[in-house]
Scaffold this active site. Structure first.
Site, mmCIF file in Angstrom:
data_model
loop_
_atom_site.group_PDB
_atom_site.id
_atom_site.type_symbol
_atom_site.label_atom_id
_atom_site.label_comp_id
_atom_site.label_asym_id
_atom_site.label_seq_id
_atom_site.Cartn_x
_atom_site.Cartn_y
_atom_site.Cartn_z
ATOM 1 C CE LYS A 1 -16.930 2.409 -9.395
ATOM 2 N NZ LYS A 1 -15.837 1.973 -10.278
ATOM 3 C CB ALA B 1 -5.601 -3.528 -12.838
ATOM 4 C CD1 TRP B 2 -9.158 -2.270 -6.226
ATOM 5 C CD2 TRP B 2 -7.134 -1.354 -6.168
ATOM 6 N NE1 TRP B 2 -9.099 -1.458 -5.106
ATOM 7 C CE2 TRP B 2 -7.855 -0.876 -5.046
ATOM 8 C CE3 TRP B 2 -5.816 -0.920 -6.339
ATOM 9 C CZ2 TRP B 2 -7.317 0.006 -4.103
ATOM 10 C CZ3 TRP B 2 -5.274 -0.043 -5.396
ATOM 11 C CH2 TRP B 2 -6.019 0.409 -4.304
ATOM 12 C CB ALA C 1 -3.109 -11.565 -10.009
ATOM 13 C CE LYS D 1 -14.318 0.523 -6.187
ATOM 14 N NZ LYS D 1 -13.855 1.795 -6.778
ATOM 15 C CG ASN E 1 -17.142 -0.881 -15.556
ATOM 16 O OD1 ASN E 1 -17.798 -1.882 -15.798
ATOM 17 N ND2 ASN E 1 -16.312 -0.820 -14.521
ATOM 18 C CB ALA F 1 -5.147 -0.126 -10.366
#
Length: 464
Positions: free
Chosen positions: A287, A53-54, A51, A198, A350, A237
């Site tokens: 990235k 953010a995204w 749970a 990711k 990030n 998000a």
């Protein structure tokens, strides 16, 4: 333990649009139910695991779109119990609630407002799973979501789920799905798994290769790869939930990616589909590496546009080199990778982390799990990419020295970030010294080398 969600879909968003008036929604749900063999009265069960953010926004998007079809679908989200909300966060949450009339009215109607008053006064402790039921993600307090059905028992959440959405950081994915595998031993059919993670890990024996979250999930659970997909794209998000126009790609086998792309697509959230799962997944981790450095440069140069453009030229040339090592047709990845990098540099966690390290707001001793932000996945990705690209078995020809070198020797920014974040041997200011090094060659030469030499190493992605 689960909570009922009442009135979730009758409330308007801040822009005044209804959450479930788009045409064809029930037809999309019925179509997916048919593909999964669901009979009348048999719920399609979707559960988010994690749970952040995204993960929370993804569950909320599904709840907003489909949650009112209670006889056809059940949407829930799992998070660990026991995470308390500190006093300062409770105070800020109270301010957010009182600044949004729609949220305030919803909480009063649900008889949930008083506990936030008590928490603001310090008379009560709130918990992350408790506030998530009311639509507040601990990592994204400023963006209220719809109320969610929250489960804190992992076995209860996943044992009979039809679709599992992995919203965990890559660093937690293996451990949690190894636990999940114990609850699936008696399943007759495999679930569909959509991973949002990711990040990557590096394996060096017997040969250097990348391990992605979808690979971790498949190995931990035995779910075949055709049932595991990756969804990612250039998005933030909170902005997606606030109906900023966005797009994403769902990647995986033909069997499920097209039906799921159609099911997930909304007017403001366009989902395309692609067969190249692992490469897109790896690019999502790459990235994050360079976003941390971008944040450092921004903070150290007082947001100098010139300095940031110099950094962008060098970091993109390193990413191009790395994609040529990883992909047989790297040109196909250029657009998605640059778009995802761009949005992460603008507003991602990030980049924010790099800024906070450089201006002293955070220290490395605080770790990579940050209050209000969650896990900074770029840190582990720096370590993984450095370990992989420092292997001499992957050597490439140095364009000036004309001798074989490990690929990392052609990636000075990656090397510097490794020495700052992992080895902790250099201060954050070293990122500027790297950019200003007079021996640094034109990034165009790195790009030319990538285009003019056969660099592709299929073994890096576990391919023969």
């Amino acid at each position: 333990m689960t909570d009922n969600v009442e009135g979730v879909n009758s409330l308007p968003h801040a822009n005044g649009t209804s959450r479930h008036l788009s045409n064809g929604v029930e037809e999309k749900l019925d179509e997916l139910r048919r593909l999964l063999g669901k009979s009348e009265g048999d719920l399609l069960k979707i559960v988010g695991v994690g749970a952040g953010a995204w993960g929370s926004v993804f569950a909320a998007l599904l709840q907003d779109a489909y949650g009112h079809y209670r006889e056809k679908v059940q949407i829930r989200i799992w998070r660990r119990p026991g995470r308390s909300v500190d006093r300062s966060t409770a105070e800020h949450l109270f301010e957010v609630i009182n600044s949004r009339e729609d949220v305030l009215r919803r909480l009063i109607r649900r008889c949930a407002y008083l506990k936030y008053v008590e928490a603001r006064l310090g008379d009560r402790t709130l918990y992350a799973d408790e506030i998530l039921r009311d639509g507040f993600c601990l990592n994204m307090i400023d963006t209220p979501l719809c109320p969610l059905k929250v489960v804190t028992n992992l076995q209860e959440a996943v044992w009979d789920a039809d679709i599992v959405v992995n919203g965990l950081p890559s660093t937690e994915t293996r451990e949690v799905f190894e636990e999940i595998s114990r609850y699936w031993k008696e399943r007759i059919t495999y679930p569909i798994i959509i991973s949002l993670a990711k990040g990557i890990e590096a394996a060096l024996d017997p040969i250097p290769r990348i391990i992605t979250p979808t690979q971790m999930i498949s190995r931990a659970t035995g779910v075949p790869f055709e049932n595991i997909l990756y969804l990612g794209g250039p998005n933030i998000a909170s902005e997606i939930y606030n109906k900023e126009y966005a797009n994403a790609r769902i990647c995986g086998a033909d069997k499920w990616r097209k039906p799921l792309a159609k099911f997930l697509r909304q007017p403001h959230f366009i989902v395309w589909d692609n067969s190249d799962l692992v490469t897109h997944e790896v690019m999502g981790g790459l990235k994050n590496v360079y976003a941390i450095g971008a944040g450092m440069v921004a903070a150290l140069t007082n947001e100098s546009a010139t300095s940031k453009s110099v950094y962008f030229a060098h970091c993109t040339s390193e990413m191009i080199l790395i994609t040529h090592l990883l992909a047989e047709e790297p040109e196909k990845l250029a657009g998605p990778l640059l778009a995802d990098t761009y949005v992460t540099l603008l507003k991602g966690r990030n980049s924010w982390y790099g800024q906070m390290l450089a201006n002293g707001g955070l220290s490395l001793d605080m770790g990579d799990s940050i209050k209000g932000k969650g896990t900074i996945q770029g840190v582990s990705a720096v370590n993984a990419f450095y370990e992989l690209l420092s292997q001499t078995s992957l050597s490439v020809l140095h364009p000036e020295a004309n001798k074989p070198v490990a690929p990392v020797e052609l990636c000075p920014i990656l090397k510097t970030l490794y020495n700052i974040l992992i080895k902790r041997e250099l201060p954050t200011q070293s990122i500027l010294q790297t950019l200003r090094d007079e021996s640094m060659y034109d990034p165009r030469e790195r790009i030319e080398m990538a285009h003019n030499h056969t660099l592709y190493r299929p073994s890096l992605l576990g391919q023969p």
